[in-house]
Scaffold this motif. Structure first.
Motif, PDB file in Angstrom:
ATOM      1  N   GLN A  19      21.501   8.565  -0.605  1.00 15.77           N
ATOM      2  CA  GLN A  19      20.296   7.863  -1.037  1.00 15.77           C
ATOM      3  C   GLN A  19      19.656   8.599  -2.215  1.00 15.77           C
ATOM      4  OE1 GLN A  19      17.821   6.883   2.344  1.00 15.77           O
ATOM      5  NE2 GLN A  19      16.445   5.632   1.115  1.00 15.77           N
ATOM      6  N   CYS A  20      20.436   9.475  -2.839  1.00 16.06           N
ATOM      7  CA  CYS A  20      19.927  10.363  -3.885  1.00 16.06           C
ATOM      8  C   CYS A  20      20.314   9.852  -5.277  1.00 16.06           C
ATOM      9  CB  CYS A  20      20.499  11.760  -3.659  1.00 16.06           C
ATOM     10  SG  CYS A  20      20.248  12.902  -5.001  1.00 16.06           S
ATOM     11  N   LYS A  52      13.440  13.305   3.167  1.00 15.34           N
ATOM     12  CA  LYS A  52      12.603  12.393   2.379  1.00 15.34           C
ATOM     13  C   LYS A  52      13.246  11.012   2.212  1.00 15.34           C
ATOM     14  CE  LYS A  52      14.192  14.018  -2.149  1.00 15.34           C
ATOM     15  NZ  LYS A  52      13.768  14.630  -3.409  1.00 15.34           N
ATOM     16  N   HIS A  53      14.535  10.893   2.505  1.00 12.42           N
ATOM     17  CA  HIS A  53      15.228   9.602   2.406  1.00 12.42           C
ATOM     18  C   HIS A  53      15.604   9.132   3.809  1.00 12.42           C
ATOM     19  CE1 HIS A  53      16.349  11.042  -1.839  1.00 12.42           C
ATOM     20  NE2 HIS A  53      15.391  10.147  -1.936  1.00 12.42           N
ATOM     21  N   SER A  56      19.339   8.200   4.725  1.00  9.63           N
ATOM     22  CA  SER A  56      20.427   9.082   4.274  1.00  9.63           C
ATOM     23  C   SER A  56      21.322   9.556   5.425  1.00  9.63           C
ATOM     24  CB  SER A  56      19.870  10.277   3.501  1.00  9.63           C
ATOM     25  OG  SER A  56      19.030  11.072   4.305  1.00  9.63           O
ATOM     26  N   ASP A  87      17.578   1.859  -0.194  1.00  5.16           N
ATOM     27  CA  ASP A  87      16.156   2.144   0.041  1.00  5.16           C
ATOM     28  C   ASP A  87      15.472   0.963   0.724  1.00  5.16           C
ATOM     29  OD1 ASP A  87      16.304   4.630  -1.209  1.00  5.16           O
ATOM     30  OD2 ASP A  87      15.431   3.928  -3.098  1.00  5.16           O
TER      31      ASP A  87
END
Length: 171
Positions: A19-20, A52-53, A56, A87
């Protein structure tokens, strides 16, 4: 008989989070390294999901199921190529992506429910933390850790220099 393939390919661990956005950018480097070195380098995806995701960790598990079905890297590239959709949509996007690639999407869905790949993801994350990985992408080759999460400028060239040195030492 001479064979240009080394007995033991150089291992390049790519610590990644699906997810980066920085990992999506790093795909160009991964593709270039694969094209340049072929089977002289073993590219290994290592999971480092970041808190933070929120999707992920599920994405890492889905990728492991894709590897189990023989299409790991195409799946990784497909998911990273559409980070914004991951996302927004989360796990349904992961399953739909598997279906688009001809994977058994129901197995990806089941793997997310039964957690069959959690240990692999957990082990990767623990190992990453132990060796100092703090963000993604991070490359580890020849015992050197190169952090692409801060800046990817010149990163591929540094990786290539290490790989070339390792291959020259073997040859």
């Amino acid at each position: 008989m001479t064979d240009s393939t080394p007995a033991h390919p150089v291992v390049l661990d790519v610590w990644c989070e699906l997810q980066c956005p920085d990992c999506r950018t790093a795909l160009d480097d991964v593709r270039a390294l694969r094209a340049r070195y072929g089977d002289r380098v073993e590219l290994r995806l290592r999971h480092f999901p970041l808190e933070k995701h929120k999707h992920s960790f599920a994405a890492a598990q889905a990728a492991e199921e894709a590897f189990a079905q023989g299409k790991g890297w195409p799946y990784v590239e497909a998911v990273l190529g559409r980070v914004e959709e991951l996302d927004r949509a989360g796990e349904p996007f992961l399953v739909a992506s598997a279906r688009e690639l001809g994977l058994v999407a129901e197995e990806v869905d089941t793997a997310l429910v039964d957690g069959r790949h959690i240990l692999i993801v957990d082990a990767d994350q623990a190992e990453g933390k132990a060796i100092g990985v703090t963000g993604t992408p991070t490359y580890v080759v020849g015992g050197e850790r190169l952090d692409g999460g801060k800046s990817q400028d010149g990163l591929r060239e540094r990786v290539e220099k290490i790989i070339d040195g390792l291959l020259d030492a073997e040859g």
